[in-house]
Design an enzyme around this catalytic site. Structure first.
Site, PDB file in Angstrom:
ATOM      1  N   THR A 165       0.837  -1.205   0.000  1.00 57.51           N
ATOM      2  CA  THR A 165       0.000   0.000   0.000  1.00 57.51           C
ATOM      3  C   THR A 165       0.870   1.252   0.000  1.00 57.51           C
ATOM      4  OG1 THR A 165      -1.627  -1.202   1.319  1.00 57.51           O
ATOM      5  CG2 THR A 165      -1.868   1.189   1.235  1.00 57.51           C
ATOM      6  N   ALA A 191      -7.207 -10.939  -0.283  1.00 55.61           N
ATOM      7  CA  ALA A 191      -8.498 -10.327  -0.623  1.00 55.61           C
ATOM      8  C   ALA A 191      -8.370  -8.799  -0.596  1.00 55.61           C
ATOM      9  CB  ALA A 191      -9.569 -10.804   0.351  1.00 55.61           C
ATOM     10  N   TYR A 192      -7.572  -8.296   0.343  1.00 58.71           N
ATOM     11  CA  TYR A 192      -7.313  -6.850   0.398  1.00 58.71           C
ATOM     12  C   TYR A 192      -6.678  -6.389  -0.912  1.00 58.71           C
ATOM     13  CZ  TYR A 192      -4.900  -2.492   1.553  1.00 58.71           C
ATOM     14  OH  TYR A 192      -4.431  -1.200   1.530  1.00 58.71           O
ATOM     15  N   ALA A 193      -5.687  -7.136  -1.381  1.00 53.07           N
ATOM     16  CA  ALA A 193      -4.989  -6.735  -2.608  1.00 53.07           C
ATOM     17  C   ALA A 193      -5.964  -6.671  -3.783  1.00 53.07           C
ATOM     18  CB  ALA A 193      -3.854  -7.715  -2.917  1.00 53.07           C
ATOM     19  N   MET A 210      -8.511  -3.649  -3.148  1.00 45.32           N
ATOM     20  CA  MET A 210      -7.772  -2.392  -3.250  1.00 45.32           C
ATOM     21  C   MET A 210      -7.386  -2.129  -4.704  1.00 45.32           C
ATOM     22  SD  MET A 210      -4.572  -0.883  -3.299  1.00 45.32           S
ATOM     23  CE  MET A 210      -3.402  -0.004  -2.336  1.00 45.32           C
TER      24      MET A 210
END
Ligand SMILES: NC(=O)c1ccc[n+]([C@@H]2O[C@H](COP(=O)([O-])OP(=O)(O)OC[C@H]3O[C@@H](n4cnc5c(N)ncnc54)[C@H](OP(=O)(O)O)[C@@H]3O)[C@@H](O)[C@H]2O)c1
Length: 260
Positions: free
Chosen positions: A111, A159-161, A164
């Site tokens: 990030t 899942a964040y990747a 995002m």
């Protein structure tokens, strides 16, 4: 001037394969990892190319700052956020420092490096961010894996990747800059071995094929690629269902939650 790519976790596996492929495609490289010897031997194996070695621990504040500085000040055409650890373990047993390291390498670092690289890329109206996630991003609904392969945080980071990357892709429309998320299944690297798991008996994709899929996916205009998924429609169905659930909500309390 040749295009310049920064690859994290280039000392082995998928990151090394990215570095080698991007060099073969004419990129100069900045390669990042903790193991200096591995990075230097990678640089030595690419004598025709300008390869800068940056030794940094992305889980540490200093290490992350060092690499973020490179992302912010160098004219990167590609940033490959590939470094990763898994630390499979039932969550109550996972040492706090280990959980923090996992989040640092798989969530905070990609990030913040993306945040550092984007202003220059947007100003130059060119650049690609590649985030290496994994098919476990879609594995949340699966039954629990047997211990020790419990992996709630690791699955969450992937899942964040994906979420995002998809959101950022929409935000970057029209800027000339793009983001891509590649989701491999099991890959033949040191990844599991370094945590004492032997998956060599399972069918595994090569790191090279993961890189081929990511670069082809970018050329195809895919935001999320799945190197081992023959039926692309399955991925589109997931994202279609995501959007349907997102769009189907309302401020009304759903009937099933109302007191009888
Ligand atoms: N292998 C699989 O089955 C698989 C499947 C799906 C997704 N992935 C993803 O693919 C990515 C690459 O993994 P791989 O399979 O190529 O594994 P790998 O061969 O173990 O490579 C991991 C890389 O990450 C670097 N790294 C780890 N912790 C770091 C830290 N604190 N600071 C800087 N660099 C760090 C390592 O370098 P140093 O040790 O030198 O620091 C190494 O270069 C990971 O993000 C992983 O989540 C792997």
């Amino acid at each position: 001037m040749p295009p310049l790519a920064l690859v994290t976790g280039a000392s082995s596996g998928i990151g090394r394969a990215f570095a080698e492929r991007l060099a073969a495609d004419g990129h100069d490289l900045i390669v990042v990892g903790r193991r200096r010897d591995r990075l230097e031997s990678l640089a030595a194996s690419l004598p025709e190319h300008a390869v800068e070695v940056v030794v940094a621990d992305l889980a540490s504040e200093d290490g992350l700052d060092t690499v973020a500085e490179q992302c912010a000040t160098r004219p990167l055409t590609m940033l490959v956020n590939n470094a990763g650890v898994a630390h499979y373990m039932p969550l109550p047993d996972l040492p706090v420092a280990t959980a923090r390291e996992l989040l640092g390498v798989k969530v905070v670092a990609p990030t913040m490096l993306t945040r550092a690289a984007l202003p220059g890329m947007v100003e130059r109206r060119a650049g690609t961010i590649v985030n290496v996630a994994g098919m476990l991003a879609f594995g949340g609904p699966a039954p629990a894996a047997p211990p020790p392969a419990r992996r709630a945080i690791y699955t969450g980071t992937l899942a964040y990747a994906v979420a995002m990357g998809q959101t950022l892709h929409a935000e970057l429309e029209g800027t000339g800059v793009d983001v891509h998320v590649v989701c491999p299944g099991i890959v033949a690297t040191e990844f599991h071995e370094v945590q004492g798991m032997d998956l060599s008996a399972l069918p595994r994709m090569s790191a090279d094929d993961v890189v081929t899929a990511a670069l082809a996916g970018i050329a195809l205009g895919e935001v999320v690629s799945a190197p081992g998924l023959e039926d692309r429609g399955l991925l589109d169905a997931v994202f279609g269902a995501d959007l349907a659930a997102f769009g189907g909500q309302s401020p009304q309390l759903a009937t099933r939650y109302r007191p009888a």
